[in-house]
Motif scaffolding. Structure first.
Motif, mmCIF file in Angstrom:
data_model
loop_
_atom_site.group_PDB
_atom_site.id
_atom_site.type_symbol
_atom_site.label_atom_id
_atom_site.label_comp_id
_atom_site.label_asym_id
_atom_site.label_seq_id
_atom_site.Cartn_x
_atom_site.Cartn_y
_atom_site.Cartn_z
ATOM 1 N N GLY A 99 35.164 60.593 3.760
ATOM 2 C CA GLY A 99 34.930 61.313 5.032
ATOM 3 C C GLY A 99 35.732 62.767 4.655
ATOM 4 O O GLY A 99 35.154 63.531 5.227
ATOM 5 N N ARG A 100 36.732 62.786 3.902
ATOM 6 C CA ARG A 100 37.301 64.336 3.887
ATOM 7 C C ARG A 100 36.444 65.004 2.780
ATOM 8 O O ARG A 100 36.310 66.109 2.887
ATOM 9 N N LEU A 101 35.817 64.227 1.819
ATOM 10 C CA LEU A 101 34.706 64.852 0.970
ATOM 11 C C LEU A 101 33.572 65.183 1.766
ATOM 12 O O LEU A 101 33.049 66.616 1.365
ATOM 13 N N ALA A 102 33.047 64.492 2.655
ATOM 14 C CA ALA A 102 31.988 65.141 3.391
ATOM 15 C C ALA A 102 32.233 66.418 4.202
ATOM 16 O O ALA A 102 31.475 67.277 4.323
ATOM 17 N N ARG A 103 33.522 66.315 4.603
ATOM 18 C CA ARG A 103 33.952 67.675 5.402
ATOM 19 C C ARG A 103 33.984 68.764 4.591
ATOM 20 O O ARG A 103 33.395 70.011 5.029
ATOM 21 N N ALA A 118 35.639 70.519 20.734
ATOM 22 C CA ALA A 118 35.801 70.811 19.207
ATOM 23 C C ALA A 118 34.786 70.047 18.538
ATOM 24 O O ALA A 118 34.199 69.264 19.223
ATOM 25 N N GLU A 119 34.539 70.534 17.201
ATOM 26 C CA GLU A 119 33.485 69.973 16.522
ATOM 27 C C GLU A 119 33.947 69.477 15.043
ATOM 28 O O GLU A 119 34.735 70.066 14.657
ATOM 29 N N ASP A 120 33.508 68.102 14.658
ATOM 30 C CA ASP A 120 33.776 67.504 13.604
ATOM 31 C C ASP A 120 32.789 66.603 12.986
ATOM 32 O O ASP A 120 31.602 66.663 13.910
ATOM 33 N N ILE A 121 32.644 66.164 11.933
ATOM 34 C CA ILE A 121 31.768 65.383 11.450
ATOM 35 C C ILE A 121 32.484 63.979 10.969
ATOM 36 O O ILE A 121 33.558 63.836 10.653
ATOM 37 N N PHE A 122 31.606 62.915 10.655
ATOM 38 C CA PHE A 122 32.170 61.905 10.010
ATOM 39 C C PHE A 122 30.823 60.993 9.128
ATOM 40 O O PHE A 122 29.517 61.725 9.595
ATOM 41 N N LEU A 123 31.074 60.502 8.464
ATOM 42 C CA LEU A 123 30.391 60.014 7.362
ATOM 43 C C LEU A 123 29.956 58.400 7.480
ATOM 44 O O LEU A 123 28.800 58.038 7.409
ATOM 45 N N THR A 124 31.041 57.517 7.788
ATOM 46 C CA THR A 124 30.829 56.253 7.792
ATOM 47 C C THR A 124 31.071 55.570 9.165
ATOM 48 O O THR A 124 30.194 54.649 9.759
ATOM 49 N N GLU A 125 32.005 56.045 9.846
ATOM 50 C CA GLU A 125 32.205 55.445 11.153
ATOM 51 C C GLU A 125 33.067 56.310 12.128
ATOM 52 O O GLU A 125 33.716 57.171 12.047
ATOM 53 N N LEU A 126 32.812 55.880 13.542
ATOM 54 C CA LEU A 126 33.295 56.592 14.664
ATOM 55 C C LEU A 126 33.711 55.456 15.562
ATOM 56 O O LEU A 126 33.081 54.776 16.075
ATOM 57 N N LYS A 127 35.174 55.325 15.855
ATOM 58 C CA LYS A 127 35.559 54.309 16.665
ATOM 59 C C LYS A 127 36.143 55.142 17.979
ATOM 60 O O LYS A 127 36.947 56.006 17.809
ATOM 61 N N VAL A 128 35.833 54.211 19.011
ATOM 62 C CA VAL A 128 36.287 54.701 20.570
ATOM 63 C C VAL A 128 37.299 53.863 21.114
ATOM 64 O O VAL A 128 37.003 52.608 21.009
ATOM 65 N N LYS A 129 38.392 53.973 21.434
ATOM 66 C CA LYS A 129 39.252 53.285 22.123
ATOM 67 C C LYS A 129 39.467 53.908 23.542
ATOM 68 O O LYS A 129 39.593 55.154 23.848
#
Length: 676
Positions: free
Chosen positions: A351-355, A476-487
């Protein structure tokens, strides 16, 4: 191919049989035909000019100076100290330093000369005498032999119809200059008692630099430093037109302003400024109507656009393909540098590499200085912490590695099996005997992976737009590669804040959510669905969890639906279902799953949300009331922006929509890609 590149005693017949076998594999589907074509091209050159593959590999990896083969390669090994233990970092650094101490430029040049002569002359070459002669040679003499061998090999390999006999004659001349004509004659006769057995010429490990991952800009900085020694080379006109001076400091980019005191018309120039023309002549009349050349508008080549993903064509989610390698992005300009970026860690590191990759792509749209001269290859070795090696935790943090293992059996057997071995070697105590050589087991596995892993698998990067409960803050804007979890948080935002509470909504566990998404249909039609439900959490995953989903569509014809229709997220919603009976009101939990490419989620009853991106606790967003997820678009280049400026409003909107539809994909190299 790894053996054929390293060995010297391969006969011409074996080369031809292997080449014929590769040509028969061209009738098979991808990825077999792709790999077979790559091997066949290499074998054809190696058969005619033995030693070419070894020579080019060593020159590029060890950064040896050669005008005929100016390509350079380097392996960048990135390790995040927060995710990898210090013992593992020390073990990797120890092997890298031990290998770099033995692989001096002189030793590599001796290997190239010895390998080329043994591969061409075969049994007629005195391997032991040749090695002793090269060891006794001075640095200038060794460089002379090295350049002579490289010139002979490269010139013959570049001919349209290379002759093996002609190549043998040229290397015999170099061999005679080394050992003398008497030794060469004895070798051809085969009756010399000093004839030695062929010595195995080692293949040096590639040049690897070890880096601790500190921030997202580190990848860009290291790539710039990799190209900086070559910035003084003369650039072509096309490169200069593209303003590729991004490697220079900002103060050097500034253009000095000068105050002009003339009118800009040539006839108003003072005498002596230019050659005087005869009065009344046609040239003088034309000169009076011409303006002197002022600031020239930078002309971008019409066919130059930012590539879809540097070295891979744009395509479907999890598409595989062959990187372009050393192809030309600009006319007459080849990519002379190859950066092989290898990361160790789990899904959080990816995920950090994707950013960092997305930021690098956005920076390229502004300066466009790395793309024409650099081929970027990404590699990944999963490395989980020992305390998290349980089955449940391992599957949670190693989802992308598990997917690559299911897609590519070679990746599963070679790369995924390294994790426990690396930890065992790191825990072994160091030997107190300094004279004992270090066993480069990890380095050998890394070397094999970065050399033979040529087939990338492309993964879609998703962008998320996050709205906070505080209206004074910008989204705010961000990216993710594998998963986004919502709690769901226990706290609530004030009534007069972002969204009012709906009437008639009963209190209970979880939060009332409004979900709007585009349903993924086989007909590729757009169908928007809006639902309201009570849920205790959501999980958005980008990777399939079963083997049946691995062999999905990987090819896309020009007449097929847009790529965004095939890119889908797997959304799992933990819904709370309320039931009423005579005993009272009760709640049950049901997990609903659906697929979509775009989704918008908003809290309806003042419940705040917490977002966790790529399972990384450092990338957590709290007090969220609404967020939007969509495929991350490819950053628009200056070329595309300049094209939009000259169009009408309707055409500009069409061009923007066309640019937005192009997704940003990140390639991870494997051995075979996705095996159908």
């Amino acid at each position: 191919m790894y053996v054929l590149t390293k060995a010297t005693g391969i006969t011409e017949e074996l080369h031809r049989r292997t080449y014929a076998f590769c040509t028969r594999l061209l009738t098979l589907p991808a990825p077999y035909c792709t790999i077979a074509l790559d091997c066949a091209i290499r074998l054809k050159t190696e058969t005619a000019v033995p030693g070419t593959l070894y020579q080019r590999l060593v020159i590029a990896e060890q950064n040896l100076t050669s005008e005929l083969y100016p390509y350079r390669e380097r392996v960048f090994l990135f390790v995040d100290p927060e995710l990898v233990s210090p013992s593992v970092c020390s073990a990797l650094l120890l092997e890298i330093e031990a290998a770099s101490g033995q692989q001096t430029p002189e030793a590599c040049m001796r290997h190239v000369v010895s390998h080329a002569l043994q591969a061409a002359l075969g049994e007629a070459c005195h391997a032991g005498a040749l090695q002793r002669k090269l060891l006794a040679s001075s640095r200038p003499a060794l460089e002379g032999y090295f350049h002579a061998v490289v010139t002979a090999v490269e010139q013959m390999a570049r001919e349209p119809s290379p002759s093996r006999e002609g190549h043998l004659e040229r290397l015999e001349e170099i061999y005679c200059s080394l050992l003398g004509p008497a030794a060469a004659a004895r070798g051809r006769c085969g009756g010399d008692s000093l004839q030695d057995e062929p010595l195995s010429v080692p293949l040096p490990s590639p040049r690897i630099t070890f880096h601790l991952w500190t921030d997202e800009e580190q990848l860009w900085k290291e790539l710039v430093l990799f190209l900086r020694p070559q910035t003084q080379l003369r650039l072509s006109a096309d490169l200069e037109a593209l303003d590729l001076q991004g490697l220079l400091p900002d103060w050097e980019l500034a253009r000095a302003s000068m105050l002009s005191t003339d009118s800009g018309i040539e006839r108003d120039l003072p005498l002596g400024a230019d050659e005087l023309l005869a009065p009344g002549s046609p040239e003088a009349e034309r000169a009076g109507l011409q303006r002197k050349g002022g600031i020239k508008k930078r002309v971008w080549p019409a066919d130059i656009v930012m590539p879809g993903s540097w070295d891979g064509p744009p395509g479907l989610h999890r598409r595989t393909g062959r990187p372009s390698g050393d192809g030309e992005l600009l006319p007459g300009v080849s990519r002379l540098h190859t950066a092989r970026v290898l990361v160790l860690g789990d899904d959080r590191m990816l995920g950090r590499l994707a950013r960092a990759y997305r930021n690098l792509r956005k920076r390229e749209t502004q300066r466009f200085c790395l793309t024409p001269r650099l081929s970027l290859q990404l590699y990944y070795i999963p490395l989980l912490a020992p305390e998290t090696s349980a089955a449940s935790r391992r599957s949670e943090l190693g989802e992308l590695a598990a997917f690559l293992g299911r897609a590519d059996p070679w990746y599963e057997g070679i790369v995924n099996s390294l994790c426990p071995t690396i930890h065992k070697l790191a825990e072994m105590p160091l030997s107190l005997d300094t004279s004992q050589t270090v066993d480069p087991f990890i380095l050998d596995a890394i070397t094999y992976y970065v050399r033979m892993g040529t087939q990338p698998v492309y993964f879609q990067i998703y962008t998320v737009k996050i709205f906070s409960g505080d209206l004074s803050q910008d989204p705010a804007e961000d990216i993710f590669l594998t998963e986004l979890k919502v709690k769901i948080q226990d706290s609530k935002f004030p009534k007069d804040s972002f969204s009012p509470r709906r009437r008639g909504v009963a209190e209970g566990p979880g939060a009332e959510l409004s979900i709007c998404y585009q349903k993924a249909l086989l007909s590729h039609r757009t169908r928007e669905v809006t639902v309201s439900l009570r849920a205790t959490g959501l999980v958005l995953k980008t990777l399939p969890a079963s083997d049946t989903e691995v062999s999905g569509p990987t090819l896309c014809t020009p007449t097929a639906a847009p790529d965004t229709d095939h890119m889908c997220l797997k959304v799992s919603v933990t819904e709370i279902v309320k039931t009423s009976n005579l005993a009272g009101r009760s709640f049950s939990v049901v997990t609903n799953t659906f697929r979509t490419a775009n989704i918008q989620i908003q809290s309806q009853d003042r419940r705040l949300l917490t977002l966790l991106l790529d399972k990384d606790s450092c990338r957590t967003y709290k007090d969220v009331v609404r967020f939007e997820v969509a495929p991350c678009p490819e950053p628009c280049s200056r070329t595309q922006k300049s094209k939009v400026l000259g169009l009408s409003s309707h055409q500009q909107e069409m061009e923007r929509n066309k640019a937005k539809a192009k997704p940003l994909l990140i390639p991870i190299n494997t051995f075979s890609g996705i095996v159908q």
